[in-house]
Design a protein around this motif. Structure first.
Motif, PDB file in Angstrom:
ATOM      1  N   VAL A  57       0.331  -1.415   0.092  1.00 47.03           N
ATOM      2  CA  VAL A  57      -0.435  -0.101  -0.061  1.00 47.03           C
ATOM      3  C   VAL A  57       1.148   1.477   0.026  1.00 47.03           C
ATOM      4  CG1 VAL A  57      -2.105   1.130   1.571  1.00 47.03           C
ATOM      5  CG2 VAL A  57      -1.882  -1.521   0.724  1.00 47.03           C
ATOM      6  N   ILE A  58       2.187   1.250   0.804  1.00 45.09           N
ATOM      7  CA  ILE A  58       2.289   2.899   0.773  1.00 45.09           C
ATOM      8  C   ILE A  58       3.528   3.069  -0.661  1.00 45.09           C
ATOM      9  CG2 ILE A  58       5.401   3.647   1.821  1.00 45.09           C
ATOM     10  CD1 ILE A  58       4.155   1.862   4.193  1.00 45.09           C
ATOM     11  N   VAL A  59       3.920   1.628  -0.835  1.00 43.47           N
ATOM     12  CA  VAL A  59       4.592   1.513  -2.147  1.00 43.47           C
ATOM     13  C   VAL A  59       3.434   2.090  -3.564  1.00 43.47           C
ATOM     14  CG1 VAL A  59       5.703   0.827  -4.230  1.00 43.47           C
ATOM     15  CG2 VAL A  59       6.181   0.473  -2.324  1.00 43.47           C
ATOM     16  N   ILE A  60       2.905   2.235  -3.681  1.00 46.47           N
ATOM     17  CA  ILE A  60       1.258   2.444  -4.445  1.00 46.47           C
ATOM     18  C   ILE A  60       1.134   3.706  -4.217  1.00 46.47           C
ATOM     19  CG2 ILE A  60      -1.184   1.860  -5.116  1.00 46.47           C
ATOM     20  CD1 ILE A  60      -0.529  -1.188  -5.148  1.00 46.47           C
ATOM     21  N   ARG A  61       0.829   4.403  -3.238  1.00 48.13           N
ATOM     22  CA  ARG A  61       0.686   5.200  -2.596  1.00 48.13           C
ATOM     23  C   ARG A  61       1.881   6.792  -3.269  1.00 48.13           C
ATOM     24  NH1 ARG A  61      -1.453   6.398   3.426  1.00 48.13           N
ATOM     25  NH2 ARG A  61      -1.672   8.304   2.558  1.00 48.13           N
ATOM     26  N   ARG A  62       3.416   6.132  -2.843  1.00 49.64           N
ATOM     27  CA  ARG A  62       4.352   6.940  -3.007  1.00 49.64           C
ATOM     28  C   ARG A  62       4.487   6.964  -5.120  1.00 49.64           C
ATOM     29  NH1 ARG A  62       8.884   5.385   0.572  1.00 49.64           N
ATOM     30  NH2 ARG A  62       8.279   5.726   2.534  1.00 49.64           N
ATOM     31  N   ARG A  63       3.997   5.515  -5.374  1.00 49.45           N
ATOM     32  CA  ARG A  63       4.014   6.083  -6.731  1.00 49.45           C
ATOM     33  C   ARG A  63       3.455   6.748  -7.080  1.00 49.45           C
ATOM     34  NH1 ARG A  63       6.949   1.125  -9.918  1.00 49.45           N
ATOM     35  NH2 ARG A  63       5.187   1.404 -11.141  1.00 49.45           N
ATOM     36  N   SER A  64       2.122   6.223  -6.961  1.00 52.06           N
ATOM     37  CA  SER A  64       1.047   7.366  -7.367  1.00 52.06           C
ATOM     38  C   SER A  64       1.362   9.005  -7.427  1.00 52.06           C
ATOM     39  CB  SER A  64       0.177   7.151  -6.264  1.00 52.06           C
ATOM     40  OG  SER A  64      -0.947   7.908  -6.807  1.00 52.06           O
ATOM     41  N   ARG A  65       1.546   9.202  -5.798  1.00 55.77           N
ATOM     42  CA  ARG A  65       2.022  10.791  -5.888  1.00 55.77           C
ATOM     43  C   ARG A  65       3.518  11.183  -6.239  1.00 55.77           C
ATOM     44  NH1 ARG A  65       2.991  10.518   0.775  1.00 55.77           N
ATOM     45  NH2 ARG A  65       0.771   9.848   1.419  1.00 55.77           N
ATOM     46  N   ALA A  66       4.384  10.341  -6.650  1.00 50.71           N
ATOM     47  CA  ALA A  66       5.374  10.608  -8.254  1.00 50.71           C
ATOM     48  C   ALA A  66       5.236  11.035  -8.885  1.00 50.71           C
ATOM     49  CB  ALA A  66       6.486   9.410  -8.240  1.00 50.71           C
ATOM     50  N   ARG A  67       3.584  10.862  -9.848  1.00 50.36           N
ATOM     51  CA  ARG A  67       3.018  10.062 -11.008  1.00 50.36           C
ATOM     52  C   ARG A  67       2.672  11.575 -11.022  1.00 50.36           C
ATOM     53  NH1 ARG A  67       0.455   5.824 -11.129  1.00 50.36           N
ATOM     54  NH2 ARG A  67       2.160   4.339 -10.717  1.00 50.36           N
TER      55      ARG A  67
END
Length: 106
Positions: A85-95
């Motif tokens: 969940v943390i990785v998905i959120r960080r990748r979403s924020r980066a995009r």
């Protein structure tokens, strides 16, 4: 207090290693590992739980040790799920940040 040159270790808190200034986590690798670990650990948890429930008092390994092992794998499942969940959120924020930067350039 004497000043140390940039990048030299010392009391001023200069860099002590060769890591990049803006080091980032390998989110793609963490995504792959967590994506594999969650279903794998969940399956092992279920299988160990079923095995523990079907074992008798004279079986080896004992039902208690199987239950404890299933609980450990359950905790590992939760840790992997939280990391996913943390990785998905960080990748979403980066995009989203990259999209915003492109909008500002245009």
């Amino acid at each position: 207090m004497p000043q140390h040159p940039p990048g030299q270790p010392g009391p001023t808190g200069g860099r002590t290693g060769t890591e990049p200034v803006l080091a980032r986590s390998a989110l793609g690798l963490r995504l792959v590992i967590s994506s594999v670990a969650v279903p794998l650990f969940a399956a092992v948890t279920v299988l160990l739980s079923i095995w523990a429930s079907n074992s008798s008092e004279t079986d080896t390994p004992s039902g208690t040790s199987l239950t404890v092992t299933a609980a450990v794998f359950g905790v590992l499942t939760l840790i992997a799920l939280v990391d996913l969940v943390i990785v998905i959120r960080r990748r979403s924020r980066a995009r989203e940040a990259a999209r915003e930067a492109r909008r500002r350039q245009d």
